[in-house]
Design an enzyme around this catalytic site. Structure first.
Site, mmCIF file in Angstrom:
data_model
loop_
_atom_site.group_PDB
_atom_site.id
_atom_site.type_symbol
_atom_site.label_atom_id
_atom_site.label_comp_id
_atom_site.label_asym_id
_atom_site.label_seq_id
_atom_site.Cartn_x
_atom_site.Cartn_y
_atom_site.Cartn_z
ATOM 1 N N LYS A 1 0.806 -1.230 0.000
ATOM 2 C CA LYS A 1 0.000 0.000 0.000
ATOM 3 C C LYS A 1 0.839 1.280 0.000
ATOM 4 O O LYS A 1 2.025 1.282 0.287
ATOM 5 C CB LYS A 1 -0.982 -0.026 1.171
ATOM 6 N N ARG B 1 -3.483 -10.250 5.153
ATOM 7 C CA ARG B 1 -3.992 -10.275 3.765
ATOM 8 C C ARG B 1 -2.924 -9.670 2.856
ATOM 9 O O ARG B 1 -2.674 -8.477 2.906
ATOM 10 C CB ARG B 1 -5.297 -9.464 3.706
#
Ligand code: HH2
Length: 279
Positions: A213, A247
């Site tokens: 991210k 995740r």
């Protein structure tokens, strides 16, 4: 859900526009191959999504989302011996995905987007991941305003868990997720990581989704596919602060890093003599 060891959830984005891997899995066969590789590398859950939720992402019609995920779930449920999670905010997609073989609903809106979602989860007996965000992917970054991000995320996740419990979802089915990058500036995600331990006070297991991210990118100044070391750093720190489900896209590297930190913390999973060398 009691988890005594870290579980890696492999990300399968069957989307043309996901921020790091959009369009990488254009066919069912390619997606199944990627899933098989992830299971081989230690994924304990497969998370399949048909809608990008990156900041500013376009709305996806339910029919497109269903067409992307349902054929994969039907086939993956037959081929793989790990739970399949569906990453969706739509109760209709969730219901059909559960009927096709999924057993977990991963809702980035924390059951806030679709009024029927809580009931679908409760009636099916599925597990549910309640992630923190504010608003929707188009507008969420405008709402990234906090005095104390960990306290506010904790309070808003508690409300999401109460929504689930009121609808009849059993406590054992609930997993919470701070939602790195969702309605958060990079500094908020980094602060949340530092304060993650506060989110374990609810007693619900904690999942984190830092994979590749932007908050990692702002530190390492690399494009998404070159953020694996940063992703590992976040996962290891999150593990030490109580997270148990991770995740990620890069299942092998993250699984191996978590196996080492878990062995160090608990003594579990240590296979003397199986390493490539003894140095
Ligand atoms: N992040 C994304 C999507 N789903 N689900 C949970 N529980 N936690 C997360 O942090 C999370 C999530 C966004 O990442 P990705 O799937 O890689 O990208 P995109 O939304 O562009 O498909």
């Amino acid at each position: 859900m009691a988890l005594d060891r870290p579980v890696v959830m492999g990300i399968l984005n069957l989307t043309p526009d996901s921020f790091s891997d959009g369009g990488d899995l254009p066919t069912l066969e390619r997606a199944l191959e990627r899933a098989a590789a992830m299971v081989g590398e230690g994924a304990g859950i497969l998370d399949v999504g048909g809608e990008s939720t990156r900041p500013g992402a376009a709305f996806v019609a339910e029919a497109d989302e269903r067409a992307r995920v349902l054929p994969f779930i039907e086939e993956a449920a037959l081929r793989f011996d790990v739970p399949i999670s569906v990453d969706t905010r739509s109760s209709r997609v969730a219901r059909e995905a559960l009927a096709a073989g999924a057993s977990i609903v991963n809702d980035v809106s924390g059951l806030a987007h679709d009024a029927a979602m809580a009931r679908v989860v409760a009636e099916s007996g599925a597990g549910v991941v309640l992630m923190h965000m504010r608003g929707d992917p188009k507008t969420m970054q405008e709402r990234a305003v906090y005095h104390d991000v960990a306290a506010e995320v904790e309070a808003e996740l508690t409300e999401a868990a109460e929504r689930a419990l009121r609808a009849g979802v059993p406590a054992e089915a609930i997993v919470l997720d701070p939602g790195f990058g969702f309605a958060k500036l990079p500094a908020h995600s980094l602060e949340l990581l530092r304060e993650l331990g506060r989110l374990t006070r609810s007693g619900f297991p904690l999942l984190v989704g830092p994979s590749r991210k932007g908050f990692i990118g702002t530190v390492v100044n690399r494009p998404p596919k070159e953020r694996v070391e940063g992703t590992i750093a976040v996962c290891v720190a999150a593990y030490l602060r109580g997270a148990r489900i991770f995740r990620v896209h890069d299942v092998g590297p993250v699984s191996r890093a978590l196996a080492v930190i878990h062995a160090s913390e608990t003594g579990a999973g240590f296979h003397a003599g199986t390493g490539a060398g003894t140095a």
